[in-house]
Motif scaffolding. Sequence first.
Motif, PDB file in Angstrom:
ATOM      1  N   THR A 159       5.461   1.442  11.432  1.00 22.74           N
ATOM      2  CA  THR A 159       6.209   0.613  10.482  1.00 22.74           C
ATOM      3  C   THR A 159       7.364   1.420   9.872  1.00 22.74           C
ATOM      4  O   THR A 159       8.443   0.878   9.622  1.00 22.74           O
ATOM      5  N   GLN A 217       8.469  -5.128  16.343  1.00 18.30           N
ATOM      6  CA  GLN A 217       7.095  -4.765  16.044  1.00 18.30           C
ATOM      7  C   GLN A 217       6.391  -5.899  15.325  1.00 18.30           C
ATOM      8  O   GLN A 217       6.972  -6.540  14.469  1.00 18.30           O
ATOM      9  N   GLU A 251      -7.568   2.151  -0.505  1.00 18.45           N
ATOM     10  CA  GLU A 251      -6.701   2.412  -1.657  1.00 18.45           C
ATOM     11  C   GLU A 251      -7.150   1.485  -2.770  1.00 18.45           C
ATOM     12  O   GLU A 251      -7.176   0.270  -2.570  1.00 18.45           O
ATOM     13  N   PRO A 264       0.821  -1.224   0.000  1.00 16.89           N
ATOM     14  CA  PRO A 264       0.000   0.000   0.000  1.00 16.89           C
ATOM     15  C   PRO A 264       0.849   1.266   0.000  1.00 16.89           C
ATOM     16  O   PRO A 264       1.987   1.257   0.473  1.00 16.89           O
ATOM     17  N   LYS A 300      -0.889   7.158  10.133  1.00 13.03           N
ATOM     18  CA  LYS A 300      -0.441   6.569   8.875  1.00 13.03           C
ATOM     19  C   LYS A 300       0.537   7.501   8.194  1.00 13.03           C
ATOM     20  O   LYS A 300       0.488   8.720   8.400  1.00 13.03           O
ATOM     21  N   SER A 310       1.791  -5.016  10.600  1.00 13.40           N
ATOM     22  CA  SER A 310       0.390  -5.041  10.171  1.00 13.40           C
ATOM     23  C   SER A 310       0.181  -3.923   9.145  1.00 13.40           C
ATOM     24  O   SER A 310       1.058  -3.104   8.920  1.00 13.40           O
ATOM     25  N   LEU A 311      -1.004  -3.931   8.530  1.00 12.42           N
ATOM     26  CA  LEU A 311      -1.331  -2.956   7.486  1.00 12.42           C
ATOM     27  C   LEU A 311      -2.440  -2.028   7.966  1.00 12.42           C
ATOM     28  O   LEU A 311      -3.297  -2.449   8.732  1.00 12.42           O
ATOM     29  N   PRO A 312      -2.465  -0.799   7.480  1.00 15.14           N
ATOM     30  CA  PRO A 312      -3.596   0.071   7.799  1.00 15.14           C
ATOM     31  C   PRO A 312      -4.899  -0.545   7.263  1.00 15.14           C
ATOM     32  O   PRO A 312      -4.910  -1.167   6.190  1.00 15.14           O
ATOM     33  N   LEU A 360       2.993   8.074   4.350  1.00  8.92           N
ATOM     34  CA  LEU A 360       3.287   7.621   2.985  1.00  8.92           C
ATOM     35  C   LEU A 360       4.633   6.910   2.961  1.00  8.92           C
ATOM     36  O   LEU A 360       5.603   7.352   3.587  1.00  8.92           O
ATOM     37  N   THR A 378      -6.344  -1.399   3.416  1.00  6.87           N
ATOM     38  CA  THR A 378      -5.273  -1.467   2.417  1.00  6.87           C
ATOM     39  C   THR A 378      -4.825  -2.916   2.267  1.00  6.87           C
ATOM     40  O   THR A 378      -5.119  -3.752   3.119  1.00  6.87           O
ATOM     41  N   ARG A 379      -4.112  -3.194   1.198  1.00  4.70           N
ATOM     42  CA  ARG A 379      -3.751  -4.573   0.880  1.00  4.70           C
ATOM     43  C   ARG A 379      -2.334  -4.689   0.333  1.00  4.70           C
ATOM     44  O   ARG A 379      -1.883  -3.819  -0.395  1.00  4.70           O
ATOM     45  N   ASP A 380      -1.696  -5.805   0.662  1.00  4.27           N
ATOM     46  CA  ASP A 380      -0.517  -6.233  -0.080  1.00  4.27           C
ATOM     47  C   ASP A 380      -1.000  -7.059  -1.263  1.00  4.27           C
ATOM     48  O   ASP A 380      -1.998  -7.779  -1.162  1.00  4.27           O
ATOM     49  N   PHE A 405       0.334   3.918   1.782  1.00  6.22           N
ATOM     50  CA  PHE A 405       0.642   4.319   3.155  1.00  6.22           C
ATOM     51  C   PHE A 405       0.713   3.117   4.079  1.00  6.22           C
ATOM     52  O   PHE A 405       0.084   2.089   3.839  1.00  6.22           O
ATOM     53  N   GLU A 406       1.535   3.254   5.101  1.00 13.89           N
ATOM     54  CA  GLU A 406       1.730   2.195   6.093  1.00 13.89           C
ATOM     55  C   GLU A 406       1.374   2.783   7.463  1.00 13.89           C
ATOM     56  O   GLU A 406       1.294   4.008   7.627  1.00 13.89           O
ATOM     57  N   ASN A 407       1.189   1.916   8.457  1.00 17.89           N
ATOM     58  CA  ASN A 407       1.081   2.416   9.813  1.00 17.89           C
ATOM     59  C   ASN A 407       2.370   3.171  10.148  1.00 17.89           C
ATOM     60  O   ASN A 407       3.458   2.716   9.799  1.00 17.89           O
TER      61      ASN A 407
END
Lengths: 456, 456
Positions: A51, B3, B143, A44, A97, B6-8, A99, B11-13, A46-48
Amino acid sequence: MAQKPSLPKGTRDFSPIEVAKRNYIVDIIKKQFELFGFHPIETPSFENSETLMGKYGEEGDRLIFKILNSGDYLKKIDEDLYSSKNSTKITGKISEKALRYDLTVPFARYVVQHQNEIVFPFKRYQIQPVWRADRPQKGRFREFYQCDADVVGSKSLWQEVDFIQLYDRVFTQLNLQGVTIKINNRKVLSGIAEVIGASDKLIDFTVALDKLDKIGEDGVKKEMLEKGISESAIEKVKPLFNFTGTTSKKIDKLKELLVSSEEGMRGVEELEFIVNSISEIPLKTSNLDLDVTLARGLNYYTGAIYEVSAPETVKLGSIGGGGRYDDLTGIFGLKDVSGVGISFGLDRIYLVLEELGLFPETVAPQTKALFINFGNEEALYCLRAVNRLRNEGIITELYPDHTKMKKQMGYADKRGIGYVILAGTSEISNNTFTVKNMHSGTQEEMNFEELKMILQ
Amino acid sequence: MAQKPSLPKGTRDFSPIEVAKRNYIVDIIKKQFELFGFHPIETPSFENSETLMGKYGEEGDRLIFKILNSGDYLKKIDEDLYSSKNSTKITGKISEKALRYDLTVPFARYVVQHQNEIVFPFKRYQIQPVWRADRPQKGRFREFYQCDADVVGSKSLWQEVDFIQLYDRVFTQLNLQGVTIKINNRKVLSGIAEVIGASDKLIDFTVALDKLDKIGEDGVKKEMLEKGISESAIEKVKPLFNFTGTTSKKIDKLKELLVSSEEGMRGVEELEFIVNSISEIPLKTSNLDLDVTLARGLNYYTGAIYEVSAPETVKLGSIGGGGRYDDLTGIFGLKDVSGVGISFGLDRIYLVLEELGLFPETVAPQTKALFINFGNEEALYCLRAVNRLRNEGIITELYPDHTKMKKQMGYADKRGIGYVILAGTSEISNNTFTVKNMHSGTQEEMNFEELKMILQ
């Protein structure tokens, strides 16, 4: 009042021809990534925040674009913190979040999160934009693409060899002669640090050494002394002041110099393996150069370091880089997974190809013929032909409006369309088309099959 | 502590196979866009907030992701405003940029900003991600990609016709049978509003009418009365309660119904032109359906409205849509530029193809052969062959590590690689390779030319 449209600083629109040229480069890189067995992933945009934050140093943290939480995001901040008006501390409370700053950290996160689905060694490539709140300047943007290929899960040096071959093949496909792939090794740099007596002087040392061409041996020595590197240390690494000749000669010099450093010697052996293997399977167009001043991302890499220079005639610096990192996924809890990877600088490569005139003439698909619109009945007759030509994969268009001939011809001309097709009452009754060659100006009446032949 | 990655939310990988399947769809759409003479542009991921805000209604403004300013962004807020702790008002002071919400507004901004470089009518396509802070649910992400094609600068209805042909060709190329392209016209809807006596009742009217299949004529009438539509108005539009039959029959009914509305009649004529033209150049696989309940983006469109439904067996709703808008660029100061466009819903189309098993078996480039690593000397021998096979465009890899045979074979197996190549001392001295077919289990010794033949 209407808004005057503008773009945020450091961002760009890409016009059709620019998109086509960028795709030309990306498609070649992709094709070679795939030829070498790399598979694409996407993560994605954006990430947390947790991360990304803390992975690129303090400067990096500042340059990461943060996304504001939705809703009444100020409500949750307690009064004490709020009244401090401390932007840095409050950011963490109003933004969760951020970018993507590069493709490497998201890739590490991906590997850890999907470790049970992945077959190791995992060879992935990723071509996506990244964002940095950097000061924009020539060739530096706030949104730009990275093109990365990495392997994780193996320490084999054959991968270092393969990446050099991959670089070479991409530049060969781009018809870009005279590229130099510079290599170094983090362990060699550690060895030099040992020899000069202090690892904290290493960057000063390589920066000074890199100026040899410009300021000469005496100038370099002077700068080193000023930086607190001792006379005796400088004496020890003197062979680096005359670090020329073939790669194997350079390796011999390094062996001599680093004989007392175990880690340094391991670095030299790694370089030797890579260099020897490449000499067995020679590069097609690029030069391989051992450069001991190469120290990019010092704290990040643990083995090989790559940097690719544009041909010397183009003053543009690095068009790619990479290296080996022994513990990238450790930050996300997966220990001892070694990785090695390279990156292509799309924007820089674009500038190089542009400057050297290396883009092919027809980089974009081009409309072959424009059918002139003489009114609804004629248009329908033409659209039937357009439809049949499209069945053959031939790009053709009907001019949408029944307007002046001159305007329609002007459109074909400005868009560089090679043929204009005219069909009025007479052509319709003859079941023909009058075909005008925009280049020669000649025109000829013909049937559909002949038209198809000409456009194919 | 490490850590947990995880993903927001929303959103997806995308894994390699998912990327390959998505690219399969995108490549077909792109190819058809280009066949119809559309050219690609790209715009930045974020725009100045004022470019986006206020363009999608209040709800839209809320769903736009805002980017926090860099540096000490709180410093510039005056004390009065700051102490209000009003998130909505403060947002404008601490955020100047926002992520793209769709591709249409950035396109309008692009057209106005580049109006002097553009040849009109301008046919552009754009395939890029957009972001919305929507509540995620099945098939709805924060997204996601939009695939848009638009023409600006001409009011010709031939474009409406061409877009229907374009939809049909894409679905034909995807082997997706049974798609329905629904069309309507904003002017017909205005005409209906006139006939039922109030334009503010139009949405209630179409929503009720759309339930005809489920709740029957009496149910629909009841709902309309409840919404304040008069008995006499309902009587007038009664033909819409039995709005079936061929498209030309439907058009006749509309003509009868809307005879008193000038605008309504213009809408019917437009529909008639489009429907007649399509009947002259029939669609290959899709159905064209005139649907007067279709009212998407009511305030946005001014002429044709499209919506594409997945085949009925797949319960997924709309997989695309679009329409004509007469004054999109007006907000940025360029008046009277009419536009018409369509969009493909990539995520939905993906789900449809997956459910119907319509992805081709080999959607991703696949490594043809894995060379087993028996040590450095053997590896070099193999890498020479790998290099020559790559010259022929054949995807091959050397296993990077000299480890147990079982592990290397396991790697080939898990990755679905068809051939494994073994070369030890004996093969090297014979200048041959032992080739194992992973499917049949048979193996055979052969020279390089024979190997190449097998892999080609």
